[in-house]
Design an enzyme around this catalytic site. Structure first.
Site, PDB file in Angstrom:
ATOM      1  CG  ASP A  75      75.766  -0.903 156.012  1.00 23.81           C
ATOM      2  OD1 ASP A  75      76.369  -1.520 156.904  1.00 23.81           O
ATOM      3  OD2 ASP A  75      75.951  -1.113 154.794  1.00 23.81           O
ATOM      4  CG  ASP A 123      78.603  -7.466 153.752  1.00 23.97           C
ATOM      5  OD1 ASP A 123      77.378  -7.337 153.892  1.00 23.97           O
ATOM      6  OD2 ASP A 123      79.393  -6.504 153.720  1.00 23.97           O
TER       7      ASP A 123
END
Ligand code: DGJ
Length: 748
Positions: free
Chosen positions: A481, A551
């Site tokens: 990430d 997301d």
């Protein structure tokens, strides 16, 4: 496939396979010009007659006796500033005396089979050297004493070439490289619409389309990452083409994850110039004598079957010549990620419960997301402390991994290698590893700061810590990430003159860590992520064959995001999960069926607490996973064709077709319900005209489905005939808002 050389008055190079022709020439002034790029044309001994030399009054000309030769209107391959071309230059080198006029000219060329991979940068590659032919053209500026190698790589099986440039300082002093784009391509018309993939966090890669008019359109990133805001890809399609299946389409995508610029310039003679490369406004590279600088590579694709044809060309080239992992062309494990199920709030017990249930329903990989390390219980601390959070996992991460594997699942972990929290042991020990500018306050972003990856020591340290965890857990998967962009760019390690190298050196540091980890742990499947799709680019894809797409897990929003992403990126790269309702980003309720029907078109997985779901839902998940296992090869690696755009209306549809055309799936999504809707007939694509296909209980020939079309069901058109009133469909699944239908199409 061939690269022909015409050795006439002007040397010409014709790069061609049976799909494209890319024709360039040594111009009268010994620079390189473009004659043609597009659908393959037959080779002939000269293409001189296709060159346009036109006199434009007041245009500067390079030869006193030839007003027709002016760089102002010439189609240049790597244009320069200061010699009559007033459009944007492709590179710029400042001489010791301050001059920025550049004029490299042709010296020699070489052609060879295969391609060398670029050192330190992700790039295209071939396993078999017959699959790529390379042309290198050497240019030299005799005044400033540097050379440029223009590199062209032609792919055997696809309508694609890739390009880059390499600089060599032959002088005895330092040269300032102020701009070094990867390629420039000029067209002699502006008869195009430009498509870009733009957005922001949770709405990445939305398609924007506009006609080209004189002036410049630039998309770029200055964030240190390619960004959710503008994807480093451009598409040009023939103006006035309404569908996605016809006419010429050109695509460009940079194999790079840092600051980029992509420019489309139309001048007042209606020529179009396309350029891509490292963003020149945050770039200055000091090239010492004998040093070289290699630009990132850009992939350039063409199709005369519209944007669908172009996407197919992108997908196949990326799958076969960019994705390098062991998972290349392999179906991806169905995963369960605990993020939206627990966020930071989990115990070993809870994770094991999730894993057991996951195993029961058919999941193959369990991924533990953020919060397993240091003292991390929220997003304020511990980035950089890559050891077990023993308050949550008292038996250690190695033990948890073992238990998960004993359940019969692969095990994956989340890392954010490039980041640090002030509240961390790492910061206490190495506060000077944080990127910041002396005498300036630093901006904040998700309570975290960025590590100085221009510093090898930092990269080596993170590598050593990650390696311990990977070995200890026998890790199968990493979600890498990256949740904050760079501000106050500066490195203590770089001299005053070298600060312009900062952003590029940063991303080289990221690539270095990827390179080391993927070499050392070749069995680990990497999924890149940057707050979702904030670094969804071909640079990342070289190392990480899939990327968390967004997301935003809401299935309706995902229609647009996945539709836009598919323009360039293969379905196997698109990280997509079924998540809980009400959806955590938009609060919308959609049926489990709808959520699966959207998430299937990607890597497919779950990101919700399956331990609290009803038996009915669990049974449905089991069926869905069974379905996906049966069809994932087709979905992830079949030919993907977009049919109806969610950017244009209330419905969205796409299909995948197997390579032998014997199996296909049509996916149809309706956003809002409408009563008594008009007929809805879709013309399918990519089938075999002569095969007889079965859809549900009906039979159609391919030519019927593709020319006459396929009628979609109408769930409600009055009490008399509605399936709803016959009790065959129920509210919230096939009927009402947010409904979807998958049709399996099989040749008999
Ligand atoms: C952002 C990612 O996109 C999410 O999926 C999740 O991993 C969080 N970061 C964790 O902090």
């Amino acid at each position: 496939m061939s690269i022909f050389v015409n050795n006439n008055k002007n040397l010409e190079f014709h790069l061609t396979n049976n799909k494209i022709s890319y024709i360039i020439t040594v111009l009268k002034n010994n620079q390189i010009g473009n004659i043609y790029f597009g659908k393959a044309i037959k080779h002939r001994e000269s293409f001189d007659h296709l060159m346009i030399n036109r006199c434009c009054v007041l245009a500067p000309y390079n030869f006193e006796d030839d007003m027709d030769f002016s760089l102002e209107t010439t189609r240049c391959e790597y244009p320069v500033f200061g010699k009559g071309d007033y459009r944007k230059e492709a590179f710029n080198i400042k001489d010791e005396n301050g001059s920025t006029v550049n004029y490299p000219t042709f010296v020699s060329y070489s052609i060879y089979k295969g391609k060398e991979e670029y050192s330190k940068l992700p790039s295209t590659y071939c396993e078999n050297e017959e699959d790529i032919t390379t042309l290198e053209i050497l240019l030299e500026d005799k005044v400033q004493k540097y050379q440029i190698i223009l590199k062209y790589h032609l792919f055997e099986n696809y309508g694609s070439i890739s390009r880059s440039s390499k600089f060599i300082n032959l002088s005895k002093h330092k040269l300032e490289l102020n701009k070094a784009l990867s390629f420039n391509l000029d067209f002699d018309s502006n008869n195009f619409n430009l498509l870009t993939l733009d957005g922001a966090w949770t709405r990445e890669r939305h398609i924007n389309e506009r006609a080209l008019l004189p002036g410049i359109i630039q998309i770029e990133s200055l964030r240190g990452a390619s960004s959710a805001n503008h994807n480093p890809s451009l598409i040009l399609k023939d103006k006035n083409t309404l569908d996605e299946n016809t006419n010429d389409a050109y695509g460009f995508s940079l194999i790079y994850s840092g600051n980029f610029e992509a420019n489309v310039q139309v001048d007042t003679y209606n020529t179009t110039r396309v350029q891509m490369g490292i963003n020149s406004s945050t770039f200055k590279w000091i090239l010492s004598p004998n040093e070289t600088f290699q630009t990132p590579e850009a992939l350039i694709c063409f199709s005369n079957n519209g944007i669908n044809g172009l996407s197919n060309t992108f997908h196949r080239t990326i799958e076969n010549h960019i994705i390098k992992s062991k998972y290349k062309n392999k179906v991806r494990p169905i995963l369960l990620n605990n993020w939206e199920a627990t966020y930071f709030n989990f115990t070993e017990d809870k994770l094991l419960q999730l894993a057991s249930k996951a195993k029961e329903v058919g999941v193959e990989l369990f991924v533990l997301d953020d919060g397993w390390f240091g003292e991390r219980n929220d997003d304020t601390s511990s980035l950089g402390d890559w050891y077990t959070n023993t308050s949550k996992l008292p038996n250690g991460i190695g033990e948890l991994a073992k238990k998960i594997k004993d359940i019969g699942l692969k095990f994956g972990l989340w890392f954010e290698p490039e980041m640090i929290n002030i509240k961390s042991k790492l910061y206490k020990e190495n506060p000077n590893w944080v990127i910041s500018t002396p005498n300036r306050e630093s901006c904040f972003g998700r309570n975290q700061f960025v590590l100085d990856f221009t510093n090898d020591e930092v990269v080596e340290y993170i590598y050593s810590k990650m390696s311990i965890i990977i070995s200890d857990t026998k890790l199968d998967y990493i979600k890498w990430d990256m949740n904050r962009n760079i501000t106050e760019p500066f490195s203590n390690l770089l001299s005053k003159d070298q600060q312009g190298e900062f952003f590029h050196r940063y991303i080289l540091g990221v690539y270095k860590l990827y390179e080391k980890l993927t070499k050392e742990f070749p069995n680990v499947l990497f999924e890149s992520c940057a707050s979702g799709g904030g670094r969804f680019d071909l640079g990342m894809m070289y190392y990480a064959p899939q990327a968390w797409c967004s997301d935003d897990t809401d299935a309706i929003e995902r229609l647009k995001i996945q539709y836009g992403t598919s323009l360039v990126y293969p379905i196997s790269t698109i990280g997509s999960h079924v998540s809980a309702i009400p959806n955590h980003q938009v609060g919308r309720n959609t049926s489990l069926k709808f959520r699966s029907d959207v998430a299937y078109f990607g890597t497919f997985g779950y990101e919700l607490d399956i331990t609290t779901m009803s038996n009915e839902e669990i049974e449905k998940i089991k069926d869905d996973i069974k379905f996906f296992k049966e069809y994932r090869e087709l979905i992830q690696f079949g030919d993907f064709v977009r049919l109806e755009s969610p950017f244009k209306g209330n419905t969205c549809s796409w299909m995948v077709i197997s390579k032998d055309k014997k199996t296909a799936i049509l996916a149809y999504y309706k956003i809002l319900a409408t009563a008594n809707p008009p007929l809805n007939k879709i013309k399918l694509k990519g089938l075999d005209n002569n095969l007889l296909y079965k859809i549900e209980n009906n039979h159609f020939y391919g030519d019927e489905l593709m020319n006459v079309g396929f009628n979609l069901e109408i769930p409600f058109n009055g009490t008399a005939r509605s399936e709803y009133y016959k009790g065959k469909i129920t509210t919230g699944t096939d009927f009402g808002d947010f409904t979807s239908q998958l049709y399996i199409i099989k040749a008999e």
